[in-house]
Design an enzyme around this catalytic site. Structure first.
Site, PDB file in Angstrom:
ATOM      1  N   HIS A 130      -5.690  -1.768  -9.162  1.00  0.00           N
ATOM      2  CA  HIS A 130      -5.518  -1.354  -7.827  1.00  0.00           C
ATOM      3  C   HIS A 130      -6.704  -1.905  -6.763  1.00  0.00           C
ATOM      4  CE1 HIS A 130      -4.923   2.176  -4.858  1.00  0.00           C
ATOM      5  NE2 HIS A 130      -3.937   1.613  -5.027  1.00  0.00           N
ATOM      6  N   LYS A 138      -8.875  -3.897  -4.274  1.00  0.00           N
ATOM      7  CA  LYS A 138      -8.544  -4.694  -3.211  1.00  0.00           C
ATOM      8  C   LYS A 138      -9.914  -5.333  -2.783  1.00  0.00           C
ATOM      9  CE  LYS A 138      -4.888  -1.285  -1.929  1.00  0.00           C
ATOM     10  NZ  LYS A 138      -5.219  -0.248  -2.726  1.00  0.00           N
ATOM     11  N   ASP A 184     -15.974 -17.445   0.688  1.00  0.00           N
ATOM     12  CA  ASP A 184     -17.169 -18.545   0.429  1.00  0.00           C
ATOM     13  C   ASP A 184     -18.188 -17.482  -0.394  1.00  0.00           C
ATOM     14  OD1 ASP A 184     -16.147 -20.555   1.664  1.00  0.00           O
ATOM     15  OD2 ASP A 184     -17.266 -20.392   3.484  1.00  0.00           O
ATOM     16  N   HIS A 211      -3.600   6.749   4.842  1.00  0.00           N
ATOM     17  CA  HIS A 211      -3.852   5.898   3.842  1.00  0.00           C
ATOM     18  C   HIS A 211      -5.388   5.708   3.305  1.00  0.00           C
ATOM     19  CE1 HIS A 211      -3.366   2.348   1.117  1.00  0.00           C
ATOM     20  NE2 HIS A 211      -2.419   3.023   0.405  1.00  0.00           N
ATOM     21  N   LYS A 221      -9.043   6.031   2.134  1.00  0.00           N
ATOM     22  CA  LYS A 221      -9.578   6.828   0.718  1.00  0.00           C
ATOM     23  C   LYS A 221     -11.458   6.874   1.100  1.00  0.00           C
ATOM     24  CE  LYS A 221      -6.166   3.968  -0.830  1.00  0.00           C
ATOM     25  NZ  LYS A 221      -4.834   4.947  -1.207  1.00  0.00           N
ATOM     26  N   ASP A 262     -22.850  14.989   2.199  1.00  0.00           N
ATOM     27  CA  ASP A 262     -24.060  15.576   3.145  1.00  0.00           C
ATOM     28  C   ASP A 262     -24.480  14.658   4.516  1.00  0.00           C
ATOM     29  OD1 ASP A 262     -24.391  17.416   0.993  1.00  0.00           O
ATOM     30  OD2 ASP A 262     -25.908  16.002  -0.030  1.00  0.00           O
TER      31      ASP A 262
END
Length: 538
Positions: A201, A203, A208, A451, A453, A458
């Protein structure tokens, strides 16, 4: 899509004039059915081209690169700073996230290394395809690593792209899709259920070896604000400098893993037509047709040369001493705990929750808790930590299976003392964050779902990554997260999160009330039927 269908590809209706509203979202994060067909169009510019019909179209002339610009030139004045610090730029809106990727692809000089979970054959995907292949055509080495379960294309289509001399494709954990008929797939899931459910999962988008984009977005219209039916509120982070080395190391581990197999090794011989001289002509013509793209997309691309300089000189680019990119290892864990076992990313997030002193603000599109995670939150609340979680409502979710898992334990989670907010499908902020011009051109408003995440601890540590608060992310899927120790970055991210808690953007769910009744009875029944599925694999 087969070889035959590639040769017979037809032009669809003009996309920017479409106005029919479909009520159902077209994607889920886990089992989207169109991942790899997009890769076919990556090759759209790699064959011989008819200069009259292809290169002289308005769209193609708009997106020619400026040869006086290069990534190394743009980074020259910050090269010393990149040795000791990490530049952090949070990509909040989809349009900006798309243009950042396009600029980096257009001005890459040596390599582009990519891990993505979903690609889609839509407008944003076509633009991404065209840019990647033109980069490969000028000598940039492109490595693409994808997970097998999401590939919904014939193996010959994938090998067609892989035939480009500067593009190499690997497939992570094959055996459940490519090259398998229905009986082969059933056999894999019935004889090796755990392995079949272990997916990649991660991504990451690395150019470069110097610049990285990582976070929640996949490659499809709905992640970049251009879908007609359903769009995501998402978040990525662009990294420059010191910590990008760790992202490179992570990609190399996955690329070199025995779980990652060359696409060409999945067949005993190349299918007929895979390397035909004219195999990409029709796809290239499609990708260069201006009628197939929103005018707003073309306008952004036309102004592309100034995109990265704006980021580099922006006050939102923060140079941070302590940034940590955390990624699971290929395979996640040793499997001794069955469908459990945790992972490096899971442990890192657990430590953050255990060490939180005053506040936890969390965004997760899917929220499926276990007794372990609820106990972590309960203990944090008891020591004075204020916890707020924003997740999707039944009205905004794109994944009924995941919502059913959350719904089953929602009451127990609320009893720990956390506050839960559920995203509205008509969130008012969509007109601020999303591409307003596009939305104004429609006679209806697409559904808006969460979507992103993200976690802010704190008010000082920001976490942006791929990790959903569910057992699949905790134990099965490999995930990656970026931990940013900066009050300034946390303050900027929290500003947006605070907006999303407001009544015009989210409903607060309590023990006495939830917004499930905002959807039809039919959808509520469908969600109830999904509760038969085991939570460990949702």
């Amino acid at each position: 899509m087969t070889i035959k269908s590639l040769q017979a590809i037809q032009k669809p209706p003009i996309i920017h004039k479409m106005s029919q509203h479909k009520t159902l979202p077209k994607s889920t994060d886990l089992f989207r059915n169109t991942l790899f067909a997009i890769l076919l169009v990556f090759a759209s510019c790699s064959g011989k081209k008819d200069k009259t019909t292809l290169l002289e179209t308005d769209f193609c002339s708009d997106i020619h690169r400026n040869d006086s610009i290069s990534l190394s030139k743009e980074l020259a004045d910050i090269a010393d700073l990149m040795k000791t610090k990490t530049g952090v730029y949070v990509l909040e809106d989809g349009g900006g996230a798309m243009v950042a990727r396009a600029w980096l692809t257009e001005y890459a000089e040596e390599t582009i290394d990519i891990q993505y979970f979903i690609f889609s054959t839509d407008n944003v995907g076509l633009i991404a395809c065209d840019y990647l292949v033109r980069a490969a055509d000028r000598g940039v080495k492109v490595r693409l690593l994808v997970d097998d379960i999401m590939v919904d294309a014939e193996i010959q289509d994938i090998l067609m792209l892989d035939s480009h001399e500067n593009i190499t494709i690997k497939v992570y954990n094959p055996g459940v899709n490519l090259g398998k008929n229905i009986w082969g797939k059933i056999k894999k899931f019935t004889t090796d259920f755990r392995s079949a459910n272990q997916r990649m999962h991660n991504k990451t988008f690395i150019v470069d070896g110097k610049v990285v984009i990582t976070g929640g977005r996949n490659i499809a219209d709905e992640y970049f604000d251009y879908d007609h039916e359903y769009n995501f509120r998402d978040r990525d982070v662009l990294l420059l400098g010191k910590e990008t080395k760790k992202v490179n190391t992570s990609f190399t581990k996955f690329w070199d893993s025995e779980l990652s197999v060359f696409a060409a090794d999945l067949v005993t011989e190349l299918p007929e037509g895979t390397t035909a001289e004219n195999r990409f002509d029709r796809l290239h013509e499609y990708a260069c047709d201006p009628d197939n793209f929103w005018p707003q997309v073309r306008a952004k691309i036309k102004n592309l040369p100034s995109a990265f300089p704006r980021i580099k000189n922006s006050k939102e680019l923060v140079w941070v001493d302590e940034v940590a990119f955390v990624s699971d290892e290929p395979g996640k864990n040793d499997g001794n705990s069955g469908l459990g076992g945790g992972g490096i990313s899971t442990s890192a997030l657990i430590r953050l929750v255990k060490n939180a002193k005053s506040s936890l603000d969390i965004q997760s599109p899917y929220l499926i808790t276990s007794e372990l995670s609820r106990e972590l939150f309960r203990n944090a609340v008891q020591r004075g930590v204020k916890i707020r979680i924003l997740t999707n409502s039944l009205a905004s979710t794109d994944n009924l299976e995941a919502f059913a898992g959350y719904q089953s334990d929602r009451e127990e989670l609320l009893k720990t003392g956390v506050r839960i907010f559920e995203f509205r499908p008509d969130a008012a902020e969509r007109m601020k964050i999303m591409t307003g011009e596009l939305q104004k051109s429609l006679d209806y408003k697409p559904i808006f779902g969460l979507h992103a995440k993200t976690m802010v601890v704190d008010g000082t540590i920001t976490v942006i990554g791929t990790f959903n608060l569910d057992p699949r992310s905790a134990n099965l899927n490999t995930e990656c997260v970026t931990l940013i120790h900066s009050e300034q970055v946390a303050r900027n991210v929290l500003k947006g999160i605070e907006e999303e808690y407001k009544p015009e953007n989210a409903w607060e769910t309590t023990l006495e009330w939830n917004p499930d009744s905002e959807v039809s009875k039919t959808k509520r029944i469908k969600t109830w039927t999904r509760k038969v599925l085991p939570k460990d694999i949702l």
